[in-house]
Design an enzyme around this catalytic site. Structure first.
Site, PDB file in Angstrom:
ATOM      1  CG  ASP A  68      12.111  64.010  -5.965  1.00 23.80           C
ATOM      2  OD1 ASP A  68      11.044  63.511  -5.570  1.00 23.80           O
ATOM      3  OD2 ASP A  68      12.477  64.984  -6.060  1.00 23.80           O
ATOM      4  CB  SER A 132       6.022  60.151  12.859  1.00 21.97           C
ATOM      5  OG  SER A 132       6.575  60.611  14.052  1.00 21.97           O
ATOM      6  CB  CYS A 134       5.466  63.897  14.725  1.00 20.49           C
ATOM      7  SG  CYS A 134       7.093  64.009  15.384  1.00 20.49           S
ATOM      8  CE1 TYR A 163       8.570  63.222   9.434  1.00 25.66           C
ATOM      9  CE2 TYR A 163       7.973  63.010  11.720  1.00 25.66           C
ATOM     10  CZ  TYR A 163       8.589  62.659  10.696  1.00 25.66           C
ATOM     11  OH  TYR A 163       8.881  61.281  10.582  1.00 25.66           O
ATOM     12  CB  ALA A 207      18.194  63.044  21.247  1.00 23.60           C
TER      13      ALA A 207
HETATM   14  P1  NAD Z   1      16.144  59.175   6.528  1.00 23.41           P
HETATM   15  O1  NAD Z   1      16.176  60.552   6.143  1.00 23.41           O
HETATM   16  O2  NAD Z   1      17.470  58.486   6.784  1.00 23.41           O
HETATM   17  O3  NAD Z   1      15.496  58.183   5.303  1.00 23.41           O
HETATM   18  C1  NAD Z   1      14.682  58.973   4.411  1.00 23.41           C
HETATM   19  C2  NAD Z   1      15.247  58.821   3.110  1.00 23.41           C
HETATM   20  O4  NAD Z   1      14.065  59.377   1.957  1.00 23.41           O
HETATM   21  C3  NAD Z   1      16.472  59.543   2.499  1.00 23.41           C
HETATM   22  O5  NAD Z   1      17.553  59.041   1.998  1.00 23.41           O
HETATM   23  C4  NAD Z   1      15.942  60.821   1.318  1.00 23.41           C
HETATM   24  O6  NAD Z   1      16.834  60.809   0.316  1.00 23.41           O
HETATM   25  C5  NAD Z   1      14.726  59.833   0.929  1.00 23.41           C
HETATM   26  N1  NAD Z   1      13.783  60.817   0.302  1.00 23.41           N
HETATM   27  C6  NAD Z   1      13.314  61.878   0.740  1.00 23.41           C
HETATM   28  N2  NAD Z   1      12.288  62.580  -0.217  1.00 23.41           N
HETATM   29  C7  NAD Z   1      12.470  61.694  -1.545  1.00 23.41           C
HETATM   30  C8  NAD Z   1      11.739  61.726  -2.606  1.00 23.41           C
HETATM   31  N3  NAD Z   1      11.140  62.744  -2.939  1.00 23.41           N
HETATM   32  N4  NAD Z   1      12.166  60.732  -3.626  1.00 23.41           N
HETATM   33  C9  NAD Z   1      13.102  59.691  -3.106  1.00 23.41           C
HETATM   34  N5  NAD Z   1      13.514  59.570  -1.845  1.00 23.41           N
HETATM   35  C10 NAD Z   1      13.401  60.534  -0.968  1.00 23.41           C
HETATM   36  O7  NAD Z   1      14.970  58.644   7.385  1.00 23.41           O
HETATM   37  P2  NAD Z   1      14.812  57.356   8.463  1.00 23.41           P
HETATM   38  O8  NAD Z   1      15.007  57.821   9.984  1.00 23.41           O
HETATM   39  O9  NAD Z   1      15.135  56.375   7.742  1.00 23.41           O
HETATM   40  O10 NAD Z   1      12.939  57.593   8.207  1.00 23.41           O
HETATM   41  C11 NAD Z   1      12.492  56.536   7.234  1.00 23.41           C
HETATM   42  C12 NAD Z   1      10.890  56.975   7.546  1.00 23.41           C
HETATM   43  O11 NAD Z   1      10.487  56.771   8.775  1.00 23.41           O
HETATM   44  C13 NAD Z   1      10.297  58.353   7.177  1.00 23.41           C
HETATM   45  O12 NAD Z   1       9.300  58.303   6.496  1.00 23.41           O
HETATM   46  C14 NAD Z   1      10.242  59.095   8.511  1.00 23.41           C
HETATM   47  O13 NAD Z   1       9.298  60.073   8.381  1.00 23.41           O
HETATM   48  C15 NAD Z   1       9.888  57.862   9.327  1.00 23.41           C
HETATM   49  N6  NAD Z   1       9.989  57.962  10.749  1.00 23.41           N
HETATM   50  C16 NAD Z   1      11.315  58.023  11.302  1.00 23.41           C
HETATM   51  C17 NAD Z   1      11.515  58.022  12.581  1.00 23.41           C
HETATM   52  C18 NAD Z   1      12.896  57.910  13.252  1.00 23.41           C
HETATM   53  O14 NAD Z   1      12.943  58.035  14.351  1.00 23.41           O
HETATM   54  N7  NAD Z   1      13.981  57.850  12.537  1.00 23.41           N
HETATM   55  C19 NAD Z   1      10.323  58.452  13.481  1.00 23.41           C
HETATM   56  C20 NAD Z   1       9.226  58.602  13.146  1.00 23.41           C
HETATM   57  C21 NAD Z   1       8.849  58.348  11.430  1.00 23.41           C
END
Ligand code: NAD
Length: 347
Positions: A68, A132, A134, A163, A207
């Site tokens: 973590d 992001s 966001c 977020y 979505a």
């Molecule tokens: P995801 O939820 O599939 O992956 C994130 C991973 O981080 C998860 O497996 C979770 O277990 C892990 N995690 C969370 N807290 C943790 C911690 N304290 N220690 C270790 N691991 C931890 O999300 P994703 O879609 O792969 O997104 C990856 C990154 O991209 C994130 O930072 C997200 O904010 C950013 N992001 C994603 C999108 C999108 O459309 N998917 C858009 C904008 C930004």
């Protein structure tokens, strides 16, 4: 011209340099681990807090750690010996998640705060942060025919509650680690990423995956009914995962972009209704649409202005939405079928 080509990881790193990727049990970071592995990098450390059987992907031969990284000591362990650190760990999901769990989203600030300090102390050369769209000022996103957001539109700051503010603050942390301590940081503002191996059920899905699953379900159970969150007119752009991975690589290895937040997104804007039209076309099946106006729906419209990325990298995400959705739909249909016969699938 060859000398103007954006640099990739293989132009700067030795194949046995240690690459650390957090969030690797999730969608994008799990795919990034595979991307580096396929390029021949032999020392990759994949880190996530989830138990290994919950990781969406495990790439053979990669060191996997269950840690973590919101705790300092775990970040120190994760970063030991790293040449490059890619911090993609965050508690996140689609609108249903980020509108409901704002505290959880804000607490991801601990992850970036400890990870960047550990990366710098470990002597890492470069650090990537996944920001992001966001983080942008929500006042600019009320209209469904929104103007595309350019990088300067994050200020004056009025990010999405929870977020978005976490992302904006963490961007600033990355900028100051460069300014004050000389750590080369890369900051990409992702706009909705989709593709195979992403979450497709359970409440965190976005979505493209949610609508694909609903169409597959409607076809399977014969109901033909699909419920849409909102009135279907809200607009977004969606970036295919392969474009995201290529973009991360080029942004991370571009000196002109150090500590400079940049959009990483598609500029193909569609409404939710148009996204569903595309999915219906792929499925070869028309659904009966109903609209849940009380469901979480996010800002009115959001698109990526790609002027800066085209100017600096001579590149932008360009996988057509229909082509990326065809692959994504096929993958979700396969997962759905596997789950139906009792096989364990990743959600
Ligand atoms: P995801 O939820 O599939 O992956 C994130 C991973 O981080 C998860 O497996 C979770 O277990 C892990 N995690 C969370 N807290 C943790 C911690 N304290 N220690 C270790 N691991 C931890 O999300 P994703 O879609 O792969 O997104 C990856 C990154 O991209 C994130 O930072 C997200 O904010 C950013 N992001 C994603 C999108 C999108 O459309 N998917 C858009 C904008 C930004």
């Amino acid at each position: 011209m060859a000398e103007n080509k954006p640099k990739r990881i293989e132009d700067l790193r030795k194949k046995d340099d240690l690459l650390v990727v957090t969030g690797a049990g999730g969608f994008i970071a799990g795919s990034l681990v595979r991307y580096f592995h396929d390029k021949g990098f032999s020392r990759i450390r994949a880190v996530d807090k989830k138990s290994f059987d919950e990781w969406y992907q495990r790439t053979p031969g990669v060191e996997s750690l269950r840690l973590d990284v919101s705790f300092r000591d775990n970040c120190v362990k994760a970063c030991e010996g790293a040449a490059e650190v890619y911090n993609l760990a965050a508690d996140m999901g689609g609108m249903g998640f980020i509108e409901r769990f704002r505290v959880e989203c804000l607490r991801s600030v601990l992850i970036n705060t400890h990870m960047i300090e550990a990366a710098q102390k470990a002597g890492a050369d470069r650090y990537f942060f996944s920001s992001s769209a966001c983080a942008y000022n929500i006042d600019l996103q009320k209209d469904t025919r929104c103007l595309a957001l350019k990088e300067s539109d994050a200020y004056p700051a009025n990010a999405e509650r929870g977020y978005g503010w976490e992302k904006l603050f963490s961007e600033i942390v990355c900028q100051e680690y460069w300014a004050e301590r000389g750590l080369k940081t890369a900051i990409a503002r992702f706009h909705n990423v989709y593709g195979p191996n992403g979450t497709w059920d359970g409440g965190r899905e976005k979505a493209p995956a949610a609508l694909s699953r609903k169409v597959i379900e409607a076809k399977d159970n014969g109901s033909c009914a699909v419920e849409i969150w909102g009135d279907g007119t809200r607009t977004r752009s969606f970036m295919y995962i392969d474009d995201c991975l290529n973009g991360i690589d080029m942004i991370m290895h571009c000196d002109e972009l150090v500590a400079s937040p940049i959009n990483l997104g598609s500029s193909e804007l569609v409404s939710v209704n148009e996204l569903l039209d595309i999915i219906e076309g792929i499925a070869g099946f028309k659904v009966k649409r109903s609209y849940d106006l009380s469901a979480p729906k996010g800002v009115g419209g959001r698109n990526s202005d790609n002027t800066m990325i085209k100017r600096i990298l001579g590149w932008e995400p360009s996988t057509p939405l229909r082509a990326g959705m065809a692959k994504t739909y096929a993958w979700i249909a396969e997962q759905y079928a596997l789950r139906k016969v009792g096989k364990k699938v990743v959600l």
